[in-house]
Design an enzyme around this catalytic site. Structure first.
Site, PDB file in Angstrom:
ATOM      1  N   HIS A 285      37.813  37.698  48.295  1.00 50.85           N
ATOM      2  CA  HIS A 285      38.434  36.374  48.107  1.00 50.85           C
ATOM      3  C   HIS A 285      39.529  36.157  49.141  1.00 50.85           C
ATOM      4  CE1 HIS A 285      42.147  37.686  45.964  1.00 50.85           C
ATOM      5  NE2 HIS A 285      41.394  38.605  45.413  1.00 50.85           N
ATOM      6  N   ASP A 297      45.021  42.526  49.018  1.00 51.42           N
ATOM      7  CA  ASP A 297      44.445  41.651  47.980  1.00 51.42           C
ATOM      8  C   ASP A 297      44.472  40.218  48.452  1.00 51.42           C
ATOM      9  OD1 ASP A 297      43.439  40.670  45.644  1.00 51.42           O
ATOM     10  OD2 ASP A 297      45.246  40.984  44.462  1.00 51.42           O
ATOM     11  N   GLU A 331      40.357  33.014  43.669  1.00 48.48           N
ATOM     12  CA  GLU A 331      40.070  34.070  42.698  1.00 48.48           C
ATOM     13  C   GLU A 331      41.285  34.325  41.808  1.00 48.48           C
ATOM     14  OE1 GLU A 331      40.032  38.035  40.907  1.00 48.48           O
ATOM     15  OE2 GLU A 331      41.429  37.355  42.421  1.00 48.48           O
ATOM     16  N   GLU A 332      42.477  34.257  42.411  1.00 44.99           N
ATOM     17  CA  GLU A 332      43.671  34.716  41.701  1.00 44.99           C
ATOM     18  C   GLU A 332      44.053  33.838  40.517  1.00 44.99           C
ATOM     19  OE1 GLU A 332      44.847  37.474  42.001  1.00 44.99           O
ATOM     20  OE2 GLU A 332      44.688  38.212  44.049  1.00 44.99           O
ATOM     21  N   ASP A 359      37.309  44.018  46.505  1.00 42.24           N
ATOM     22  CA  ASP A 359      38.558  43.421  46.017  1.00 42.24           C
ATOM     23  C   ASP A 359      39.405  44.470  45.301  1.00 42.24           C
ATOM     24  OD1 ASP A 359      40.575  41.655  45.361  1.00 42.24           O
ATOM     25  OD2 ASP A 359      39.511  40.777  43.669  1.00 42.24           O
ATOM     26  N   HIS A 430      49.999  42.402  44.194  1.00 42.89           N
ATOM     27  CA  HIS A 430      50.736  41.186  43.819  1.00 42.89           C
ATOM     28  C   HIS A 430      52.243  41.327  44.042  1.00 42.89           C
ATOM     29  CE1 HIS A 430      47.291  39.866  40.860  1.00 42.89           C
ATOM     30  NE2 HIS A 430      46.869  40.061  42.100  1.00 42.89           N
TER      31      HIS A 430
END
Ligand code: ZN
Length: 467
Positions: A285, A297, A331-332, A359, A430
């Protein structure tokens, strides 16, 4: 480098008596005749791995992406510019049918945010608002904190949450075990009358690092502001309240959700030379959170799957089936890209003969997760024997991914996940520390090599993988 080291090791093993015996036993136990079906693929596999690992092209492309565009939150200008760059660069690489496929995505904006303990003595807290959170009033809100260690504990103390800020102080074990507090903490706290929720960072204790990520309010509870707080700060609050000291926190968040905006999945292909309608699907993604630069990510997942296709083209390997690379959007915080792809290609779902998502980073030691029939697993395990030079020796369960999930479910498609080492991945997941410096160039090259070999064999072999 990896190839050289390995052949040196192989020579050493053959030259020593014990090593020679070991190799002979290994050859017998692996029944090499059974794997003769792989013989036509050994030479192209070697060429793909050598081409991938001879330099740090893929790492430099990841650095170019993350340096030039930075984070790529859904709906941001950064993401839109990065999408245009990816489509243009894929075309320049010579991929076929390069296109952007429009998807409407949510646009959440963090704004300024802060939190501090106001009594006992003032202490600023390291927080990151959770994606999708609502704002506090402009001047913030202030309340006493109720610390709980689980949803059960919250339910067991129903009267105590009202008017308070609930802190879910749940130590990180695994992502799948702990992430429920990030996604569901605000909703649960709101149901018991809390005014805000704090969630201990979903990641190992690091350098006083909060980890952002999405939350879900769901029906039946008023949305309340919610933020991730570092493990150290969560522990401090828990120790104070454990001693019977009431802790008051002031939380200020400007977060808001704007109207949806148009974005896109990026698609590029190597059109199959014999069965172009059969699709070997690869991707990651392209969106990320708005802290750090989304390198692990999931910038790297996009780069290594794209690189797998680029390497095939460069070596003149055009397989029987179509290899399609998709850089999914959102995606997130919405999965709109994956759902739009599955809707657009619903009539062609069964033509997706294989799907791979990267991912989980590329940190080593890496492995492959597989989901599908036992017969397909056996074939993937066979192909996996080609990947030892790039460090892949484990094929485990748990294939798939959020983005390939919807189309693969519709098509009953065998799925593989490229799985980086979870300890290193979740340490920065994140967070502002998700940058390209964390990843070694060789880790990117070897991931691209492994994916290229796997995708090439699956796209080239005479029969489809059994469903
Ligand atoms: Zn991701």
């Amino acid at each position: 480098m990896a190839l050289t080291r390995r052949s040196a090791l192989a020579r050493l093993l053959l030259l020593t008596p014990v090593g020679g015996a070991l190799m002979a036993a290994r050859a017998q136990s692996q029944a090499p005749l059974k794997l003769s079906w792989l013989d036509p693929y050994r030479e192209p596999a070697t060429r793909l791995m050598q081409a991938a690992t001879k330099d740090d092209f893929a790492w430099r492309r990841l650095a170019e992406l993350t340096d030039t565009y930075g984070h790529r939150l859904s709906g941001s200008d950064n993401l839109q510019r990065a999408i245009a760059w990816a489509a243009e660069t894929m075309s320049r690489d010579g991929l076929d049918n390069v296109r952007t496929e429009p998807v409407m995505v949510p646009r959440w904006v963090r704004g300024r945010e802060s939190a501090e303990i106001v009594a006992p003595p003032r202490h600023p807290l390291a927080i990151l608002g959770l994606g999708g959170s609502v704002a506090t009033p402009p001047d913030g809100l202030e309340a006493e904190v109720l610390v709980v260690g689980s949803f059960d504990e919250l339910r067991a103390r129903p009267g105590e949450a009202r008017g308070r800020i609930v802190l879910f102080n749940v130590p990180f074990t695994t992502y799948s075990d702990t992430v429920n507090y990030r996604t569901g903490g605000a909703r649960a706290a709101s149901q018991f009358g809390a005014v805000a929720a704090l969630v201990r960072a979903v990641g190992p204790t690091g350098l006083r690092t909060p980890h952002t990520g999405s939350l879900q309010y769901g029906p039946g509870a008023a949305p309340i502001p919610a933020a991730s707080v570092s493990a150290e700060d969560a522990d401090r609050i828990a120790r104070l309240t454990g001693r019977g000291v009431p802790v008051r926190v002031r939380l200020m968040m400007e977060a808001r959700t704007d109207a949806d905006v148009e974005s896109a999945n990026v698609v590029g292909e190597i059109r199959g030379r014999e069965r172009p309608r059969e699709i070997v699907l690869l991707g990651g993604h392209f969106d990320s959170w708005d802290v750090g630069t989304g390198a692990s990510d999931d910038g790297v997942g996009c780069i290594v799957t794209w690189e797998a296709a680029r390497l095939m083209l460069r070596l003149g390997l055009r397989p029987r089936r179509t290899v399609r690379v998709v850089l999914w959007v959102n995606e997130e915080n919405g999965l709109r890209g994956a759902n739009a792809y599955a809707a657009k290609y619903a009539a062609h779902a069964a033509n997706h003969v294989f799907a791979l998502e990267s991912d989980s980073g590329v940190f080593e030691p890496a492995s492959l997760g597989f989901s599908g029939s036992a017969a397909a697993r056996g074939i993937i395990r066979d192909i996996g024997t080609l990947l030892a030079p790039v460090g892949i020796t484990d094929i485990v369960g748990g294939g798939g991914g959020a983005d390939i999930g919807p189309i693969a479910q519709a098509g009953n498609t065998p799925m593989v996940a490229y799985l980086g080492n979870p300890g290193r991945y979740f340490a920065i997941h994140h967070t502002p520390a998700d940058t390209v410096e964390r990843i070694a160039p060789g880790e990117v090259s070897r991931a691209a090599a492994a994916i290229a070999v796997l995708a090439y064999v699956v796209a080239e072999m005479p029969e489809q993988l059994p469903r």
